[in-house]
Design a protein around this motif. Structure first.
Motif, mmCIF file in Angstrom:
data_model
loop_
_atom_site.group_PDB
_atom_site.id
_atom_site.type_symbol
_atom_site.label_atom_id
_atom_site.label_comp_id
_atom_site.label_asym_id
_atom_site.label_seq_id
_atom_site.Cartn_x
_atom_site.Cartn_y
_atom_site.Cartn_z
ATOM 1 N N ARG A 98 0.842 -1.203 0.000
ATOM 2 C CA ARG A 98 0.000 0.000 0.000
ATOM 3 C C ARG A 98 0.873 1.248 0.000
ATOM 4 N NH1 ARG A 98 -4.130 1.985 4.852
ATOM 5 N NH2 ARG A 98 -4.632 4.021 3.931
ATOM 6 N N ARG A 99 0.468 2.241 -0.784
ATOM 7 C CA ARG A 99 1.220 3.487 -0.860
ATOM 8 C C ARG A 99 0.717 4.493 0.181
ATOM 9 N NH1 ARG A 99 4.405 3.988 -5.286
ATOM 10 N NH2 ARG A 99 4.120 2.412 -6.935
ATOM 11 N N TYR A 100 1.643 5.214 0.776
ATOM 12 C CA TYR A 100 1.319 6.214 1.791
ATOM 13 C C TYR A 100 2.034 7.525 1.458
ATOM 14 C CZ TYR A 100 -0.108 2.213 4.721
ATOM 15 O OH TYR A 100 -0.704 1.074 5.217
ATOM 16 N N GLY A 101 1.486 8.625 1.910
ATOM 17 C CA GLY A 101 2.139 9.918 1.727
ATOM 18 C C GLY A 101 1.549 10.956 2.660
ATOM 19 N N ALA A 102 2.359 11.901 3.087
ATOM 20 C CA ALA A 102 1.880 12.959 3.984
ATOM 21 C C ALA A 102 2.876 14.105 3.996
ATOM 22 C CB ALA A 102 1.675 12.408 5.392
ATOM 23 N N THR A 103 2.451 15.243 4.527
ATOM 24 C CA THR A 103 3.332 16.407 4.627
ATOM 25 C C THR A 103 3.038 17.198 5.882
ATOM 26 O OG1 THR A 103 4.253 18.264 3.381
ATOM 27 C CG2 THR A 103 1.867 18.083 3.401
ATOM 28 N N TYR A 104 4.038 17.890 6.370
ATOM 29 C CA TYR A 104 3.904 18.897 7.414
ATOM 30 C C TYR A 104 4.568 20.167 6.910
ATOM 31 C CZ TYR A 104 2.241 15.938 11.277
ATOM 32 O OH TYR A 104 1.503 15.125 12.096
ATOM 33 N N LEU A 105 3.929 21.301 7.120
ATOM 34 C CA LEU A 105 4.513 22.590 6.770
ATOM 35 C C LEU A 105 5.668 22.899 7.728
ATOM 36 C CD1 LEU A 105 1.257 24.636 6.039
ATOM 37 C CD2 LEU A 105 2.750 23.449 4.413
ATOM 38 N N PRO A 106 6.542 23.830 7.366
ATOM 39 C CA PRO A 106 7.750 24.073 8.162
ATOM 40 C C PRO A 106 7.515 24.425 9.623
ATOM 41 C CG PRO A 106 7.964 25.097 6.012
ATOM 42 C CD PRO A 106 6.548 24.600 6.104
ATOM 43 N N ASP A 107 6.411 25.071 9.937
ATOM 44 C CA ASP A 107 6.200 25.523 11.310
ATOM 45 C C ASP A 107 5.524 24.502 12.210
ATOM 46 O OD1 ASP A 107 4.021 25.855 9.629
ATOM 47 O OD2 ASP A 107 3.107 27.363 10.923
ATOM 48 N N VAL A 108 5.082 23.374 11.671
ATOM 49 C CA VAL A 108 4.318 22.410 12.458
ATOM 50 C C VAL A 108 5.144 21.815 13.598
ATOM 51 C CG1 VAL A 108 3.088 20.213 12.414
ATOM 52 C CG2 VAL A 108 2.749 21.858 10.570
ATOM 53 N N ALA A 109 6.307 21.272 13.275
ATOM 54 C CA ALA A 109 7.127 20.620 14.303
ATOM 55 C C ALA A 109 7.510 21.577 15.439
ATOM 56 C CB ALA A 109 8.366 19.999 13.666
ATOM 57 N N PRO A 110 7.994 22.809 15.139
ATOM 58 C CA PRO A 110 8.307 23.733 16.239
ATOM 59 C C PRO A 110 7.084 24.076 17.080
ATOM 60 C CG PRO A 110 9.365 24.447 14.213
ATOM 61 C CD PRO A 110 8.420 23.343 13.831
ATOM 62 N N GLU A 111 5.934 24.266 16.440
ATOM 63 C CA GLU A 111 4.730 24.599 17.191
ATOM 64 C C GLU A 111 4.322 23.471 18.133
ATOM 65 O OE1 GLU A 111 1.747 25.622 14.375
ATOM 66 O OE2 GLU A 111 2.529 27.639 14.017
ATOM 67 N N GLN A 112 4.554 22.228 17.713
ATOM 68 C CA GLN A 112 4.195 21.079 18.531
ATOM 69 C C GLN A 112 5.293 20.698 19.527
ATOM 70 O OE1 GLN A 112 1.132 19.741 18.448
ATOM 71 N NE2 GLN A 112 0.627 21.269 16.891
ATOM 72 N N GLY A 113 6.465 21.286 19.365
ATOM 73 C CA GLY A 113 7.568 20.959 20.257
ATOM 74 C C GLY A 113 8.166 19.584 19.999
ATOM 75 N N TRP A 114 8.067 19.097 18.752
ATOM 76 C CA TRP A 114 8.545 17.765 18.409
ATOM 77 C C TRP A 114 10.027 17.771 18.060
ATOM 78 C CZ3 TRP A 114 4.041 16.976 14.443
ATOM 79 C CH2 TRP A 114 2.876 16.609 15.132
ATOM 80 N N THR A 115 10.663 16.617 18.305
ATOM 81 C CA THR A 115 11.992 16.374 17.774
ATOM 82 C C THR A 115 11.840 15.949 16.319
ATOM 83 O OG1 THR A 115 11.962 14.025 18.355
ATOM 84 C CG2 THR A 115 12.774 15.575 20.033
#
Length: 303
Positions: free
Chosen positions: A230-247
């Protein structure tokens, strides 16, 4: 880079849809905004030309954020009132085909590449994000930082296909507001001071060497992979990770989950990921700021 005018265009498209009227075009908005900011002096009180602008300026709510926007517009587009640009909030998407996805991305069949945005941008891959923002009680009126605010995503859809901004912005503004299947359509009653729009123009697409070959806060991330046929795909914009505090690792794992992958999270590195990193700075605007400008436009029309 996105501009205030791009955000105005999105609000104008949604407001006109609910009011059943024809929206102003992006070029009309750019010209009008250039005239409008000239009615706001450094203190946000009156126009420099008081004799001509006082009747209109007196109708303009003196919102501190408008002074910030006016100053930003004056510095970024003094050489041309038609300068185009962007800014945005959270966004994610998943897919297994080349169609607009439930999570809001239209993916092209081939890899996307783009050069850094020039001073004037006429077409670009883009995302439009709608948020509901509840201001914290101790917020400074002039503070444009959402860090201490209660921000809830209300819709986010975009495309990696370059779009003419004159048509792409209003189109994706309505699509993200009314057709993001994660949320009910944004109603006319929701056109109130808590509604925010953000626009992000995407640039500098390039293949990443691996899932860790990108920088937090600088790059957006787009992944695709095949798992058990099965094929998968996704994206996050540049500010998502900093806003969520993710590594970086948390970001990639979250992105895989967003794409629909349900495998053992401790074994995510065993999945062969195709990773594209990109950049994009967003511009955002609150409804009250749009409404102040729109009331000014209506006031001029009524004269």
């Amino acid at each position: 880079m996105a501009t205030v005018e791009h955000c105005l265009c999105c609000f104008e498209a949604l407001a006109a849809y609910h009011e059943r009227r024809k929206p102003m075009s992006l070029s009309e908005i750019e010209k009008s905004w250039a005239e409008y900011i000239n009615t706001i002096d450094d203190d946000g009180d009156e126009a420099d030309n008081k004799e001509e602008a006082a009747p209109v300026a007196s109708k303009t709510p003196q919102i501190p954020a408008l002074r910030r926007l006016a100053e930003a517009s004056a510095s970024s587009s003094s050489s041309s009132s038609a300068s185009l640009s962007t800014n945005s909030s959270a966004g994610s998407a998943s897919s297994s085909s080349n169609t607009t996805l439930q999570s809001g991305i239209s993916t092209p069949a081939t890899s996307v590449s783009a050069s850094p945005a020039p001073a004037q941008v006429h077409e670009s891959p883009l995302f439009v994000t709608w948020n509901v923002v509840r201001r914290s009680s101790d917020d400074d009126d002039d503070d444009d930082d959402d860090e201490d605010d209660d921000v809830h995503l209300r819709g986010c859809i975009g495309t990696f296909e370059a779009q003419p901004l004159s048509s792409g912005l209003p189109s994706y503004a309505l699509t993200s507001a009314l057709q993001d299947t994660r949320f009910p359509p944004i109603s006319r009653a929701e056109l109130n001071p808590s509604l925010q729009v953000a626009v992000t123009l995407l640039t500098d697409f390039e293949p990443a060497a691996d899932a860790m070959d990108w920088e937090l806060g600088r790059h957006g991330l787009r992944i695709s992979f095949v798992y058990r046929g099965r094929r998968y795909g996704a994206t996050y914009l540049p500010d998502v990770a900093p806003e969520q505090g993710w590594t970086k690792e948390e970001t990639v794992l979250s992105l895989m989950r967003k794409a629909g992958w349900l495998g053992d999270k401790s074994r995510w590195r065993e999945v062969e990921l195709r990773v594209v990193r990109y950049q994009g700075k967003k511009e955002k605007l609150m409804y009250e700021e749009y409404k102040a400008w729109r009331d000014w436009v209506d006031g001029k029309t009524a004269e």
